[in-house]
Design a protein around this motif. Structure first.
Motif, PDB file in Angstrom:
ATOM      1  N   LEU A   7      -1.943  -3.597   5.108  1.00  0.00           N
ATOM      2  CA  LEU A   7      -1.899  -4.993   4.641  1.00  0.00           C
ATOM      3  C   LEU A   7      -2.015  -5.921   5.838  1.00  0.00           C
ATOM      4  N   THR A   8      -2.911  -6.894   5.712  1.00  0.00           N
ATOM      5  CA  THR A   8      -3.008  -7.935   6.744  1.00  0.00           C
ATOM      6  C   THR A   8      -2.935  -9.299   6.070  1.00  0.00           C
ATOM      7  N   VAL A   9      -1.987 -10.094   6.504  1.00  0.00           N
ATOM      8  CA  VAL A   9      -1.853 -11.461   5.998  1.00  0.00           C
ATOM      9  C   VAL A   9      -2.194 -12.388   7.157  1.00  0.00           C
ATOM     10  N   GLU A  10      -3.168 -13.272   6.923  1.00  0.00           N
ATOM     11  CA  GLU A  10      -3.595 -14.165   8.004  1.00  0.00           C
ATOM     12  C   GLU A  10      -3.538 -15.617   7.573  1.00  0.00           C
ATOM     13  N   ASN A  11      -2.784 -16.386   8.347  1.00  0.00           N
ATOM     14  CA  ASN A  11      -2.732 -17.844   8.146  1.00  0.00           C
ATOM     15  C   ASN A  11      -2.396 -18.250   6.725  1.00  0.00           C
ATOM     16  N   LEU A  12      -1.428 -17.577   6.140  1.00  0.00           N
ATOM     17  CA  LEU A  12      -1.073 -17.849   4.738  1.00  0.00           C
ATOM     18  C   LEU A  12      -0.294 -19.158   4.622  1.00  0.00           C
ATOM     19  N   THR A  13      -0.822 -20.017   3.781  1.00  0.00           N
ATOM     20  CA  THR A  13      -0.212 -21.329   3.524  1.00  0.00           C
ATOM     21  C   THR A  13       0.015 -21.477   2.025  1.00  0.00           C
ATOM     22  N   VAL A  14       1.209 -21.903   1.643  1.00  0.00           N
ATOM     23  CA  VAL A  14       1.509 -22.147   0.221  1.00  0.00           C
ATOM     24  C   VAL A  14       2.229 -23.481   0.085  1.00  0.00           C
ATOM     25  N   MET A  30      -5.673  -9.100   3.096  1.00  0.00           N
ATOM     26  CA  MET A  30      -6.476  -7.869   3.030  1.00  0.00           C
ATOM     27  C   MET A  30      -5.542  -6.703   2.717  1.00  0.00           C
ATOM     28  N   PHE A  31      -5.930  -5.896   1.718  1.00  0.00           N
ATOM     29  CA  PHE A  31      -5.131  -4.718   1.388  1.00  0.00           C
ATOM     30  C   PHE A  31      -6.059  -3.517   1.317  1.00  0.00           C
ATOM     31  N   ASN A  32      -5.724  -2.488   2.083  1.00  0.00           N
ATOM     32  CA  ASN A  32      -6.506  -1.257   2.051  1.00  0.00           C
ATOM     33  C   ASN A  32      -7.999  -1.529   2.269  1.00  0.00           C
ATOM     34  N   HIS A  47      -0.198 -12.295  -5.895  1.00  0.00           N
ATOM     35  CA  HIS A  47      -0.971 -13.298  -6.642  1.00  0.00           C
ATOM     36  C   HIS A  47      -0.249 -13.773  -7.907  1.00  0.00           C
ATOM     37  N   ILE A  48       1.081 -13.825  -7.823  1.00  0.00           N
ATOM     38  CA  ILE A  48       1.875 -14.406  -8.913  1.00  0.00           C
ATOM     39  C   ILE A  48       1.837 -15.926  -8.769  1.00  0.00           C
ATOM     40  N   ILE A  49       1.657 -16.403  -7.539  1.00  0.00           N
ATOM     41  CA  ILE A  49       1.432 -17.834  -7.302  1.00  0.00           C
ATOM     42  C   ILE A  49       0.132 -17.985  -6.503  1.00  0.00           C
ATOM     43  N   GLU A  50      -0.439 -19.180  -6.556  1.00  0.00           N
ATOM     44  CA  GLU A  50      -1.673 -19.461  -5.817  1.00  0.00           C
ATOM     45  C   GLU A  50      -1.332 -19.911  -4.408  1.00  0.00           C
ATOM     46  N   LYS A  51      -2.043 -19.365  -3.434  1.00  0.00           N
ATOM     47  CA  LYS A  51      -1.868 -19.853  -2.069  1.00  0.00           C
ATOM     48  C   LYS A  51      -2.781 -21.060  -1.865  1.00  0.00           C
ATOM     49  N   ILE A  76       1.414 -18.326   7.971  1.00  0.00           N
ATOM     50  CA  ILE A  76       2.023 -17.131   8.567  1.00  0.00           C
ATOM     51  C   ILE A  76       1.016 -15.977   8.620  1.00  0.00           C
ATOM     52  N   SER A  77       1.152 -15.159   9.657  1.00  0.00           N
ATOM     53  CA  SER A  77       0.287 -13.991   9.850  1.00  0.00           C
ATOM     54  C   SER A  77       1.156 -12.792  10.200  1.00  0.00           C
ATOM     55  N   PHE A  78       0.883 -11.675   9.534  1.00  0.00           N
ATOM     56  CA  PHE A  78       1.579 -10.432   9.885  1.00  0.00           C
ATOM     57  C   PHE A  78       0.805  -9.268   9.295  1.00  0.00           C
ATOM     58  N   SER A  79       1.153  -8.071   9.736  1.00  0.00           N
ATOM     59  CA  SER A  79       0.454  -6.900   9.210  1.00  0.00           C
ATOM     60  C   SER A  79       1.432  -5.751   9.006  1.00  0.00           C
ATOM     61  N   VAL A  80       1.041  -4.862   8.108  1.00  0.00           N
ATOM     62  CA  VAL A  80       1.835  -3.677   7.805  1.00  0.00           C
ATOM     63  C   VAL A  80       0.913  -2.472   7.918  1.00  0.00           C
TER      64      VAL A  80
END
Ligand SMILES: Nc1ncnc2c1ncn2[C@@H]1O[C@H](COP(=O)(O)OP(=O)(O)O)[C@@H](O)[C@H]1O
Ligand SMILES: [Mg+2]
Length: 238
Positions: free
Chosen positions: A5-12, A62-64, A52-56, A23-27
């Motif tokens: 999992l990669t989360v990049e520049n997530l804004t909500v 990115m997943f897998n 995706h229960i809420i809209e960013k 926020i950015s982080f990876s697993v």
């Protein structure tokens, strides 16, 4: 290593309120990662945006190897990204066994479903003893077990866990965290969000610290447990 999992520049945003500020982080595959933060820091928002229960507002998830941002929640679950919600959210008026079957709602492999229910009962013998009990009458710890068991029925590659220790006695937290470790040992990658920093850092390999919608620190759990700032802010010691 390719991150799972990669989360990049997530804004909500919630209306005018910005809950996550890029926020950015990876697993990575096989890890237990924890995202630590106090009440209102944005932990649940992060998990809900990934599922995706809420809209960013913006950002990339990115997943897998695939961008999952546009997928509906069911497709995300089907891809192996499964959330255990805060406060358990089991179906209170269904029996334990039916809750577990609901966890397999996207599956059609009846033999596999039966096998996995048996696997869940082996992990959580207390659920087997209570298979016919109405879920709303379970104790808090048992409801957490059921929520985890139900999530496992979706065959997760990555399990998102929202404050599993909440409201549980220290002994039950030990039990639940021991099971998280076993689930991880059996091959499921874990993203754990927690207010209970001490416990979360005790189980995780790496951690990120979230404060008012921003990641302010990250590193190995061992290093963060020794870090003065973390100790003062989150561990109640210095
Ligand atoms: N549905 C919502 N509407 C408006 N604001 C919200 C909503 N959900 C959460 N928030 C706000 O977003 C921020 C982050 O909340 P949340 O992600 O639930 O934090 P945490 O899970 O870390 O306690 C908080 O300030 C909270 O009040
Ligand atoms: Mg929360």
């Amino acid at each position: 290593m390719n991150p799972l999992l990669t989360v990049e520049n997530l804004t909500v945003h919630y209306g005018a309120i910005q809950a996550l500020r890029g926020i950015s982080f990876s697993v990575n595959q096989g890890e237990i990662i924890t995202l630590i933060g106090s009440n209102g820091a944005g932990k649940t928002t992060t998990l809900h945006a990934i599922s995706h229960i809420i809209e960013k507002t913006s950002g990339t998830i990115m997943f897998n190897g695939a961008n999952i941002s546009a997928l509906v929640p069911d497709k995300i679950v089907g891809a192996g990204l499964v959330q255990v919600p805060e406060g358990r959210r089991i179906f209170a008026n269904l029996r334990v066994h039916d809750n577990l079957e609901m966890g397999a709602y996207l599956r059609k492999d009846h033999a596999g479903i039966k096998q996995d229910i048996e696997m869940v009962y082996n992990i959580f013998p207390r659920l087997r003893e209570r298979f016919h009990q109405l879920s709303g009458t379970l104790s808090g710890g048992e409801q957490q077990m059921l929520a985890m068991g139900r999530a496992l029925m979706s065959q997760p590659k990555l399990l998102l866990m929202d404050e599993p220790s909440m409201g549980l006695s220290p002994i039950l937290v030990d039990e639940i965290f021991g099971i998280i470790r076993r689930i991880n040992d059996a091959g499921t990658t874990i993203l754990l969000v927690e207010q209970n920093a001490y416990r979360a850092l005790g189980i995780a390999g790496r951690a990120y610290i979230l404060e008012t919608g921003e990641i302010v620190q990250s590193g190995s759990a061992v290093d963060l447990l020794r870090d003065d700032r973390v100790k003062n802010a989150y561990l109640g010691t210095s």
